[in-house]
Write an enzyme that holds these catalytic residues in place. Structure first.
Site, PDB file in Angstrom:
ATOM      1  CE1 TYR A  82      -3.274  -9.392   0.111  1.00  0.00           C
ATOM      2  CE2 TYR A  82      -3.686 -11.131   1.713  1.00  0.00           C
ATOM      3  CZ  TYR A  82      -3.330  -9.824   1.425  1.00  0.00           C
ATOM      4  OH  TYR A  82      -3.012  -8.964   2.452  1.00  0.00           O
ATOM      5  CB  SER A 113      -0.257 -11.383   4.634  1.00  0.00           C
ATOM      6  OG  SER A 113      -1.384 -12.038   5.178  1.00  0.00           O
TER       7      SER A 113
HETATM    8  N1  LIG Z   1      -5.991  -5.503   6.386  1.00  0.00           N
HETATM    9  C1  LIG Z   1      -5.506  -6.703   6.605  1.00  0.00           C
HETATM   10  O1  LIG Z   1      -6.153  -7.560   7.199  1.00  0.00           O
HETATM   11  C2  LIG Z   1      -4.114  -7.047   6.147  1.00  0.00           C
HETATM   12  C3  LIG Z   1      -3.510  -8.198   6.667  1.00  0.00           C
HETATM   13  C4  LIG Z   1      -2.217  -8.532   6.260  1.00  0.00           C
HETATM   14  C5  LIG Z   1      -1.566  -7.722   5.332  1.00  0.00           C
HETATM   15  N2  LIG Z   1      -2.209  -6.628   4.832  1.00  0.00           N
HETATM   16  C6  LIG Z   1      -1.478  -5.838   3.864  1.00  0.00           C
HETATM   17  O2  LIG Z   1      -1.259  -4.545   4.390  1.00  0.00           O
HETATM   18  C7  LIG Z   1      -1.174  -3.601   3.324  1.00  0.00           C
HETATM   19  C8  LIG Z   1      -2.098  -2.444   3.597  1.00  0.00           C
HETATM   20  O3  LIG Z   1      -3.407  -2.958   3.692  1.00  0.00           O
HETATM   21  P1  LIG Z   1      -4.600  -2.123   4.342  1.00  0.00           P
HETATM   22  O4  LIG Z   1      -5.471  -3.125   4.987  1.00  0.00           O
HETATM   23  O5  LIG Z   1      -4.097  -0.974   5.118  1.00  0.00           O
HETATM   24  O6  LIG Z   1      -5.326  -1.671   2.980  1.00  0.00           O
HETATM   25  P2  LIG Z   1      -5.990  -0.292   2.506  1.00  0.00           P
HETATM   26  O7  LIG Z   1      -6.791  -0.652   1.294  1.00  0.00           O
HETATM   27  O8  LIG Z   1      -6.639   0.403   3.629  1.00  0.00           O
HETATM   28  O9  LIG Z   1      -4.695   0.526   2.045  1.00  0.00           O
HETATM   29  C9  LIG Z   1      -3.948   0.165   0.923  1.00  0.00           C
HETATM   30  C10 LIG Z   1      -3.381   1.425   0.308  1.00  0.00           C
HETATM   31  O10 LIG Z   1      -2.566   1.033  -0.818  1.00  0.00           O
HETATM   32  C11 LIG Z   1      -2.843   1.952  -1.875  1.00  0.00           C
HETATM   33  N3  LIG Z   1      -2.516   1.343  -3.157  1.00  0.00           N
HETATM   34  C12 LIG Z   1      -3.150   0.308  -3.769  1.00  0.00           C
HETATM   35  N4  LIG Z   1      -2.587   0.066  -4.962  1.00  0.00           N
HETATM   36  C13 LIG Z   1      -1.558   0.938  -5.092  1.00  0.00           C
HETATM   37  C14 LIG Z   1      -0.598   1.179  -6.109  1.00  0.00           C
HETATM   38  N5  LIG Z   1      -0.581   0.465  -7.248  1.00  0.00           N
HETATM   39  N6  LIG Z   1       0.328   2.153  -5.912  1.00  0.00           N
HETATM   40  C15 LIG Z   1       0.309   2.911  -4.788  1.00  0.00           C
HETATM   41  N7  LIG Z   1      -0.594   2.729  -3.788  1.00  0.00           N
HETATM   42  C16 LIG Z   1      -1.517   1.772  -3.960  1.00  0.00           C
HETATM   43  C17 LIG Z   1      -4.337   2.245  -1.739  1.00  0.00           C
HETATM   44  O11 LIG Z   1      -4.701   3.419  -2.442  1.00  0.00           O
HETATM   45  C18 LIG Z   1      -4.466   2.374  -0.233  1.00  0.00           C
HETATM   46  O12 LIG Z   1      -4.220   3.688   0.207  1.00  0.00           O
HETATM   47  C19 LIG Z   1      -1.485  -4.387   2.039  1.00  0.00           C
HETATM   48  O13 LIG Z   1      -0.273  -4.771   1.413  1.00  0.00           O
HETATM   49  C20 LIG Z   1      -2.207  -5.618   2.549  1.00  0.00           C
HETATM   50  O14 LIG Z   1      -2.070  -6.702   1.677  1.00  0.00           O
HETATM   51  C21 LIG Z   1      -3.449  -6.260   5.218  1.00  0.00           C
END
Ligand SMILES: NC(=O)c1ccc[n+]([C@@H]2O[C@H](COP(=O)([O-])OP(=O)(O)OC[C@H]3O[C@@H](n4cnc5c(N)ncnc54)[C@H](O)[C@@H]3O)[C@@H](O)[C@H]2O)c1
Length: 258
Positions: A154, A141
């Site tokens: 985080y 991130s």
């Molecule tokens: N949304 C943002 O602004 C953002 C920014 C930078 C990085 N990220 C990263 O991107 C990734 C995806 O985020 P998103 O925004 O799509 O989130 P989201 O919550 O929409 O999706 C996350 C997915 O991970 C799954 N998950 C959680 N814990 C798990 C586990 N222990 N085992 C298997 N699956 C698991 C959830 O069920 C979900 O389907 C994350 O790593 C997040 O930190 C997100």
């Protein structure tokens, strides 16, 4: 078809960025394995892909739990015969500085965001070695390279993922396993929506507008914007992206408009 016939294991593919990546990878010729704890979401994504004629499977597993994770990796190899691309995307968040963040929250974030990336890589690298190579893309991130208030756990987890990515690139590039990280800024996904609804319930729209203002172009990123960057890293076009930290964040980490 930029990833024709590549078998792609996507963790956290039941929602948000992982879901958008699963759809884009399928359109670009990939064979999709979604690994997630969310059975309903995982089946929804995979059923839709299969309904459109794309090869896809869903496997329920917690990425940080050794046995289910090992069973999931085996199941993908049994079904598709190999794993060409591992997208370590599953992640969770917690709000708070080091004082507010209780040890339970700290451990939960580290467990999924860091242990999960380590564990899937630990299981998949031997598969890639045996087949002669592969590509691993780790979800970090922008927060790994800038400070942001109230995200102690985080930020630490995502900084560590960046460190792990570079260590893995050093260890495995010569085995034809390419490792890179993607560093998105704020992306409007259920992850962010949930946070805003919980922590900014009374002034939700204002909070969304403030997030937009942080972007140089005043727009919020979509999961698809990130998926296209991940597609680049998964394609042969990125063959020199070794240990790369690909920042896609609307300029948040690189410039400010005062
Ligand atoms: N949304 C943002 O602004 C953002 C920014 C930078 C990085 N990220 C990263 O991107 C990734 C995806 O985020 P998103 O925004 O799509 O989130 P989201 O919550 O929409 O999706 C996350 C997915 O991970 C799954 N998950 C959680 N814990 C798990 C586990 N222990 N085992 C298997 N699956 C698991 C959830 O069920 C979900 O389907 C994350 O790593 C997040 O930190 C997100």
């Amino acid at each position: 078809m930029r990833i024709q016939d590549k078998v792609c294991l996507i963790t956290g593919g039941a929602s948000g960025i992982g879901e958008a990546t699963a759809r884009l990878f399928a359109k670009e010729g990939g064979k999709i394995a979604v690994v997630d704890i969310d059975v309903k979401g995982g089946n929804r994504v995979v059923d839709e892909l299969v309904g459109q004629g794309y090869p896809a499977i869903f496997i329920e597993a917690d990425v940080a739990d050794e046995l289910p994770a090992a069973i999931a990796v085996d199941a993908v190899v049994k079904h598709f015969g190999r794993i060409d691309v591992l997208f370590n995307n599953a992640g969770v968040s917690a709000v708070g500085d080091v004082v507010d963040c209780d040890p339970g929250d700290w451990d939960r974030v580290m467990r999924v965001n860091l242990r999960g990336v380590y564990l899937l890589s630990h299981l998949v690298v031997p598969v890639m070695r045996q087949q002669g190579g592969g590509i691993i893309i780790n979800m970090s991130s922008t927060i790994a390279v800038i400070g942001l208030k109230s995200r102690a756990a985080y930020a630490t987890s995502k900084g560590a993922v960046l460190g792990l990515t570079r260590a893995m690139a050093a260890d495995h590039s010569q085995e034809n396993i390419r490792v890179a990280a993607v560093l998105p800024g704020t992306v409007y996904t259920p992850f962010v929506e949930g946070y805003l609804k919980k922590h900014h319930a009374g002034h939700y729209q204002e909070a969304v507008d403030n997030l937009k203002k942080r972007q140089l172009n005043n727009e919020l990123m979509t999961p698809e914007d990130v998926a296209y960057s991940v597609l680049f890293l998964a394609s042969d076009e990125a063959r020199f992206a070794l240990g790369t930290a690909l920042i896609v964040d609307g300029g948040v980490s690189t410039a400010k408009v005062f």
